[in-house]
Design a protein around this motif. Structure first.
Motif, PDB file in Angstrom:
ATOM      1  N   ASN A   2      -6.646  -4.805  10.467  1.00 58.94           N
ATOM      2  CA  ASN A   2      -5.934  -3.604  10.843  1.00 58.94           C
ATOM      3  C   ASN A   2      -6.884  -2.425  10.881  1.00 58.94           C
ATOM      4  N   GLU A 262     -11.566  -4.550   3.093  1.00 58.90           N
ATOM      5  CA  GLU A 262     -10.952  -3.231   3.228  1.00 58.90           C
ATOM      6  C   GLU A 262      -9.448  -3.315   3.000  1.00 58.90           C
ATOM      7  N   ASN A 263      -8.810  -4.257   3.682  1.00 61.89           N
ATOM      8  CA  ASN A 263      -7.357  -4.406   3.582  1.00 61.89           C
ATOM      9  C   ASN A 263      -7.028  -5.518   2.587  1.00 61.89           C
ATOM     10  N   GLN A 266      -1.685  -4.529   1.427  1.00 67.93           N
ATOM     11  CA  GLN A 266      -1.000  -3.834   2.507  1.00 67.93           C
ATOM     12  C   GLN A 266      -0.451  -2.496   2.039  1.00 67.93           C
ATOM     13  N   TRP A 269      -3.397  -0.112   1.890  1.00 69.03           N
ATOM     14  CA  TRP A 269      -3.863   0.160   3.246  1.00 69.03           C
ATOM     15  C   TRP A 269      -2.936   1.119   3.979  1.00 69.03           C
TER      16      TRP A 269
END
Length: 299
Positions: A2, A262-263, A266, A269
């Motif tokens: 994402n 990074e993600n 959820q 994020w």
């Protein structure tokens, strides 16, 4: 993967971020005055993702404040934590290292939330949190919730360790440790640091936002390697802070299998994307958004 949409003020925010990071670096190295620190406290204008909630319990005559910590995503969880009266100036931040006495940084909050989401990973395991400051929130949460075999809370600053000792003796916390052996101690990293008794002791090492001192990165990587058991894992959360995250990653790859995400959540994020696109001027992903780095010891 994402991706967050880009703000039209990206370049302006990047310039401001670099300026704030330069000022914070001056503070940490002793080259900034107290006046500079006071006027540029914007480095801390964003302080929380709201993953943990605090309620004031009491204030001691010396200024230390007790809070009840809860997690909206985990009903029934709570822990009693004492904060030292933090003050952002040059004299407060100098030392090895005293930044953990100033406040709870976002990386520690996110790491605590991550641990609460992965409790089964830590069951019956030995855990050490390095550089956890005055609270070691993630380690304390695991001591209460994970049914770990043992949890060591640590920092390299004696004042932080003394505060951890008080937190561990607090009755509400002690009653929740069950069979988990919980302790706190001073752990530094560097050429003069001694930790022979910890070699090969831990299944997991936790560390939040400890990668930004240039002179300490190689020593931190060596310490983590030494105290992990074979196949043990280190879970590190830290923002980019310029090139500091990548610099540690390159060092760690010499000794560990390294993964970066990074993600990793959820929830986090989505909060990150919302804050990044808010154009409020309070949030800067370079110094606020923690990446997850997992180190696995191969032997």
């Amino acid at each position: 993967m994402n991706a967050c949409s880009q703000s039209p003020l990206k370049n302006d925010r990047k310039a401001k971020a670099l300026q704030r990071w330069k000022i914070l670096k001056q503070v940490l190295t002793g080259s900034a005055s107290s006046e500079t620190c006071t006027s540029e406290v914007s480095v801390r204008r964003f302080s929380s993702y709201g993953l943990l909630k605090t309620q004031h319990s009491s204030t001691e005559p010396e200024g230390n404040v007790w809070y009840q910590y809860t997690a909206p995503g985990r009903p029934g969880f709570n822990m009693s934590v004492r904060h030292l009266p933090g003050k952002l100036d040059a004299s407060t931040l100098l030392g090895f290292n005293n930044t953990g006495n100033v406040c709870v940084w976002p990386s520690e909050e996110v790491m605590t939330n991550y641990c609460l989401q992965h409790l089964e990973d830590f069951r019956d395991c030995s855990v050490c949190e390095l550089g956890g400051g005055m609270t070691c929130l993630a380690g304390l949460a695991l001591a209460i919730e994970a049914q770990a075999e043992s949890v060591v809370l640590s920092d390299g600053n004696q004042e932080s360790v003394e505060n951890l000792n008080v937190i561990l003796k607090e009755k509400e916390n002690c009653a929740k440790f069950g069979k988990t052996q919980v302790s706190s101690r001073l752990i530094c990293w560097g050429s003069d640091s001694k930790h022979e008794d910890l070699v090969g002791s831990f299944d997991f090492v936790l560390c939040a936002d400890c990668l930004f001192f240039d002179e300490g990165r190689a020593d931190l990587a060596d310490l983590i390697f030494d105290i992990l058991k074979p196949k043990g894992r280190a879970i590190l959360f830290a923002p980019h802070r310029g090139s500091t995250f990548q610099a540690f990653r390159e060092l760690a790859q010499k000794q560990f299998q390294v993964e970066v995400e990074e993600n990793y959540s959820q929830e986090v994020w989505d909060l990150h994307c919302k804050l990044k696109n808010s154009n409020s001027g309070l949030y800067d992903e370079n110094i606020h958004f923690p990446l997850l780095m997992t180190l696995t010891k191969n032997s």
